[in-house]
Scaffold this motif. Structure first.
Motif, mmCIF file in Angstrom:
data_model
loop_
_atom_site.group_PDB
_atom_site.id
_atom_site.type_symbol
_atom_site.label_atom_id
_atom_site.label_comp_id
_atom_site.label_asym_id
_atom_site.label_seq_id
_atom_site.Cartn_x
_atom_site.Cartn_y
_atom_site.Cartn_z
ATOM 1 N N ARG A 266 0.819 -1.213 0.000
ATOM 2 C CA ARG A 266 0.000 0.000 0.000
ATOM 3 C C ARG A 266 0.851 1.261 0.000
ATOM 4 O O ARG A 266 0.486 2.271 -0.594
ATOM 5 C CB ARG A 266 -0.953 -0.028 1.190
ATOM 6 N N VAL A 267 1.990 1.207 0.663
ATOM 7 C CA VAL A 267 2.861 2.392 0.686
ATOM 8 C C VAL A 267 3.617 2.486 -0.653
ATOM 9 O O VAL A 267 3.765 3.582 -1.215
ATOM 10 C CB VAL A 267 3.820 2.375 1.892
ATOM 11 N N ALA A 268 4.059 1.335 -1.154
ATOM 12 C CA ALA A 268 4.813 1.330 -2.417
ATOM 13 C C ALA A 268 3.979 1.982 -3.532
ATOM 14 O O ALA A 268 4.496 2.747 -4.351
ATOM 15 C CB ALA A 268 5.202 -0.100 -2.792
ATOM 16 N N GLU A 269 2.698 1.677 -3.510
ATOM 17 C CA GLU A 269 1.783 2.216 -4.520
ATOM 18 C C GLU A 269 1.753 3.749 -4.536
ATOM 19 O O GLU A 269 1.554 4.365 -5.581
ATOM 20 C CB GLU A 269 0.386 1.692 -4.144
ATOM 21 N N THR A 270 1.967 4.358 -3.381
ATOM 22 C CA THR A 270 1.908 5.824 -3.303
ATOM 23 C C THR A 270 3.221 6.470 -3.741
ATOM 24 O O THR A 270 3.283 7.684 -3.919
ATOM 25 C CB THR A 270 1.651 6.301 -1.861
ATOM 26 N N GLY A 271 4.287 5.646 -3.814
ATOM 27 C CA GLY A 271 5.603 6.206 -4.144
ATOM 28 C C GLY A 271 6.268 6.892 -2.963
ATOM 29 O O GLY A 271 7.366 7.430 -3.087
ATOM 30 N N MET A 272 5.621 6.855 -1.792
ATOM 31 C CA MET A 272 6.226 7.520 -0.635
ATOM 32 C C MET A 272 7.303 6.633 -0.022
ATOM 33 O O MET A 272 7.262 5.402 -0.097
ATOM 34 C CB MET A 272 5.149 7.807 0.444
ATOM 35 N N ARG A 273 8.251 7.304 0.614
ATOM 36 C CA ARG A 273 9.250 6.592 1.395
ATOM 37 C C ARG A 273 8.581 6.181 2.704
ATOM 38 O O ARG A 273 7.769 6.925 3.258
ATOM 39 C CB ARG A 273 10.397 7.562 1.676
ATOM 40 N N LEU A 274 8.932 4.989 3.197
ATOM 41 C CA LEU A 274 8.368 4.530 4.475
ATOM 42 C C LEU A 274 9.409 4.713 5.577
ATOM 43 O O LEU A 274 10.573 4.311 5.425
ATOM 44 C CB LEU A 274 7.981 3.052 4.378
ATOM 45 N N ILE A 275 8.969 5.338 6.663
ATOM 46 C CA ILE A 275 9.837 5.429 7.846
ATOM 47 C C ILE A 275 9.211 4.585 8.939
ATOM 48 O O ILE A 275 7.996 4.637 9.157
ATOM 49 C CB ILE A 275 10.009 6.894 8.319
ATOM 50 N N LEU A 276 10.026 3.768 9.587
ATOM 51 C CA LEU A 276 9.567 2.991 10.747
ATOM 52 C C LEU A 276 10.391 3.427 11.946
ATOM 53 O O LEU A 276 11.560 3.788 11.808
ATOM 54 C CB LEU A 276 9.759 1.491 10.500
ATOM 55 N N GLU A 277 9.783 3.371 13.125
ATOM 56 C CA GLU A 277 10.470 3.813 14.342
ATOM 57 C C GLU A 277 10.511 2.709 15.395
ATOM 58 O O GLU A 277 10.030 2.890 16.516
ATOM 59 C CB GLU A 277 9.746 5.038 14.934
ATOM 60 N N PRO A 278 11.076 1.565 15.069
ATOM 61 C CA PRO A 278 11.104 0.499 16.064
ATOM 62 C C PRO A 278 12.155 0.769 17.139
ATOM 63 O O PRO A 278 13.253 1.238 16.843
ATOM 64 C CB PRO A 278 11.511 -0.731 15.242
#
Ligand code: LLP
Length: 418
Positions: A266-278
């Protein structure tokens, strides 16, 4: 021996990496925080692999464990950072993490913190209120440096966490901006010459075991991002926060693979970079607190095992009723299990590491290991009762680094005047 197996027991003895825990305590004393670098790396790589289908920044949540040696190692693995204070910025810069890989979270950022983060070249401020946005705009104007921002959305989701203190995504908490205010705030940020809109952010809580609440949060931020884009407000990144749970007892932690299966496409489809904060997921299982039995005391129906470490070293049991598995460092074949309270030496009834716990009965001088303390362990330690904070060591295979020496008596007097 698998380096990634957290603290294996071999011939009745607990090991950290390729070292016997008893030998580590003989060298570095008790109480002692021991971290296994192999376990940290394995957890980091697991997230990296699970989310490989999208442009990803793992912004390690520094509050979980901010020891410089751990930050340095995570930086070497490619991590950025999620920071919440000037102190964390200082630590991360000292450990070599670039500010351009850091997001700055928190409901109460001061102007001093904003200035320092702008000066350092922070990737983005995760802004949590309309007033904060105004102040940030003023600071950016004063400095002549545009401030990169994301808005932290409060999606009003109650995620099931073991304690109410670690739920942050519902409307009654201080965190984030209510969904119905988010677009208006993006508009006012877009109108401000010194604010640069970069992304959208959400964080729903900590020690979450199921992907479902993330899916709900993702739905909301994707909808908001689409609405913003429709108005010409472009967003480079989506920050989904942290909170992926670990197993404190025998249970498995969050399946980051299942989470990724929902999030990545779902994020890839938007072209946005994904940030995770684990935070916890990366360091939690990699740490034990080793502490020595001082006394065993029988009092009425209770048996107390009194340790040299307590709530000042590890506050989670007392503060959140957090469960931590406890086991003897060296098993005693002959000892039967009994129900005991494992308590510290601090003058508080709330000073315990475990209550009503079945434990192989230890004796004076035995060592116990308290598991899954790599996250929110040492970082929440205090000097109450004028106790010195314990040492922290990092084991990497057969190598050991003293990552923080035990505090000295003079450390306790530091900064005070007579
Ligand atoms: N991002 C934000 C905005 C956060 O507030 C937190 C944690 C994280 C990421 C990282 O969450 P993690 O992945 O570590 O669950 N002291 C408590 C936990 C407090 C968590 C605070 N915020 C405990 O010992 O359980």
């Amino acid at each position: 021996m698998a380096l990634t197996s957290p603290f294996p027991r071999i011939d009745g003895e607990l090991w950290a990496g390729e070292r016997r825990v008893t030998e580590l305590v003989a060298e570095f004393g008790s109480p002692l925080y021991v971290y296994d670098a192999g376990v940290i790396e394995a957890a980091y790589r697991r997230i990296e692999a699970a989310f490989s289908g999208v442009d990803l920044l793992i912004a390690y949540s520094v509050k979980a464990n901010s020891n410089l040696e751990i930050l340095r190692r995570l930086k070497a693995l490619g991590a950025g950072a999620d920071i919440v204070s000037l102190g964390e910025l200082h630590r991360c810069l000292a450990a070599g993490i670039s500010a351009n890989d850091m997001v700055f979270a928190g409901v109460g950022k001061t102007e001093e913190e904003m200035e320092a983060a702008l000066d350092a070249g922070i990737l983005a401020f995760n802004v949590e209120s309309a007033e904060e946005l105004q102040v940030l705009g003023r600071v950016a104007t004063r400095l002549g440096k545009p401030a990169p921002i994301a808005l932290r959305v409060n999606p009003d989701i109650v995620a099931d966490t073991p304690h109410e203190y670690t739920r942050t995504g519902h409307g009654a908490t201080k965190f984030g901006i209510p969904v119905d205010q988010v677009l208006d705030l993006y508009r006012s940020a877009a109108d401000h010459p010194m604010l640069e809109i970069r992304g959208i952010d959400v964080h729903i809580g900590s020690q979450i075991m199921e992907p479902a609440p993330y899916e709900k949060a993702l739905d909301q931020v994707l909808r908001l991002a689409a609405e913003a884009r429709a108005e010409g407000i472009d967003l480079d990144f989506l920050d989904l926060g942290g909170g992926y749970g670990v197993g404190y007892d025998e249970e498995d932690g969050m399946s980051v693979e299942d989470l990724a299966a929902i999030v990545v496409p779902r994020v890839a489809e938007t072209g946005m970079r994904l940030i995770l904060e684990p935070g916890r997921f990366i360091v939690g299982e990699a740490g034990i607190l080793v502490t020595e039995v001082l006394y065993v005391k029988r009092s009425g129906s209770k048996t107390f095992v009194i340790m040299d470490g307590g709530m000042t070293d590890l506050i989670r049991p007392s503060h959140y009723q957090g469960f931590h598995r406890i086991e003897p460092v060296v098993s005693r074949d002959e000892a039967a299990h009994e129900i005991v309270d494992v308590v510290g030496p601090i003058c508080e009834t709330g000073d315990f590491l475990a209550r009503d716990r079945s434990l192989q009965m230890p004796a004076h001088g035995d060592l116990l290991a308290v598991h899954t303390v790599g996250a929110y362990g040492f970082v929440m330690a205090s000097n109450y009762n004028s106790r010195r904070k314990p040492a922290e060591i990092v084991v990497d295979g057969a190598e050991v680094v003293l990552a923080r020496r035990r505090e000295s008596l003079d450390d306790l007097l530091l900064g005070e005047t007579l």
